[in-house]
Design an enzyme around this catalytic site. Sequence first.
Site, short mmCIF file in Angstrom:
data_model
loop_
_atom_site.label_atom_id
_atom_site.label_comp_id
_atom_site.label_asym_id
_atom_site.label_seq_id
_atom_site.Cartn_x
_atom_site.Cartn_y
_atom_site.Cartn_z
N ALA A 1 0.83 -1.20 0.00
CA ALA A 1 0.00 0.00 0.00
C ALA A 1 0.87 1.25 0.00
CB ALA A 1 -0.92 0.00 1.21
N GLY B 1 0.12 -5.14 0.42
CA GLY B 1 -0.89 -5.15 -0.63
C GLY B 1 -0.40 -5.77 -1.92
N GLU C 1 -1.00 -9.31 -1.41
CA GLU C 1 -2.45 -9.52 -1.48
C GLU C 1 -2.94 -9.52 -2.92
OE1 GLU C 1 -4.50 -7.90 2.49
OE2 GLU C 1 -3.22 -6.39 1.52
N GLU D 1 2.12 -5.75 7.78
CA GLU D 1 1.21 -4.74 8.32
C GLU D 1 1.22 -4.65 9.84
OE1 GLU D 1 -0.37 -5.59 4.21
OE2 GLU D 1 0.54 -6.73 5.83
#
Length: 261
Positions: A65, A114, A117, A137
Site C-alpha cells: 500500500a 498489498g 495480497e 502490516e
Amino acid sequence: MTDDEPVTHQVLDRVFHLRLHRPPANALGLALVDGMQRALDEFERSDARVLVITSALDGFFAAGADIKLMASFLDSPGAEDFADYGERLRAPLHRLATSDRPSIAAIEGLALGGGLELALACTLRVGSHTARLGLPEVKLGLIPGAGGTQRLPRLVGRGRALDLLLTAREVSAEEAHAIGLLDRLVEPGSAEKEAMALAGTLCERSGAALTQILRCVDDAHEEALELGLAREAERVTALFGGTEAREGLRAFLDKRRPNYV
C-alpha cells in the site's frame, strides 16, 4: 496508453498482459489501483482467456500500500478517507479472485503487503528465486486489509499463515514454493516468460471447463463437502451438454488437438 501510465496492458494470443509501472516500487496508490480497475474492464470486454500480471520495475512486483498516502489520512474524521482507499484497493483484487477466467501473477523481487495480497487474489503465482514475499502490516499496528488474512490461510494453512502474519517476516522464494505460496519457482528473470507459457497452455483448454474448475475449487474452501460435491456434479453434467465438451471428446477419439473457440 503510454509507458508513463502506472498500468498498461496488451493482448497477445488471447493472453491479457497487465503490467505495473509506478516507480520506485509499485506502491498501490490510487492511480495504480484505478488503473487496474480500468484494465480489468478491458479484460472483461476482451476475448482473452487468461490474465497475466507482471511488473516493469526491477526488484519489485509490488511493495504494498501507499504508506505516504495512508499517513495523510491520519487526521481524517472517523478514518473515512482511509476506508475509501481500502475499498478502492480491494475492488480490483475481488474482481481478480472471483473472475470466471484464470489469472497468473509473475513475481520477481518484492511482493509485500498489498502487493502480496494482489498476488494472492490471482489464480496462480509464478515466482523466480529473486522473489521475497511477506505481509508486514502488523509492524504498523495494522492488519492486511485487502484479503491477506483470508486468502493466505486458505492457501498455506492456518499455522503457516499465522507465522507470517504475526511475525511480519519475509519469506524467500524457496520457502514460499515449499509452503504453496508460489505455485512455480523459476530462475531469476524467467517469471514472466514462465507465466506467459503457462497462460498459453491454459488458453488451449476449454474456457467453460476452466471456469467451472475455478468455481468448484472455491466451493471446496467455502462450503461443506456434501454441498461442494453436489455442485461439482451439477457443473460437470452441465458441461457435458455443452459444445466444448463435445469437441473435447470427439478430438480425443479422433486423436487430434481440440479446437476450443
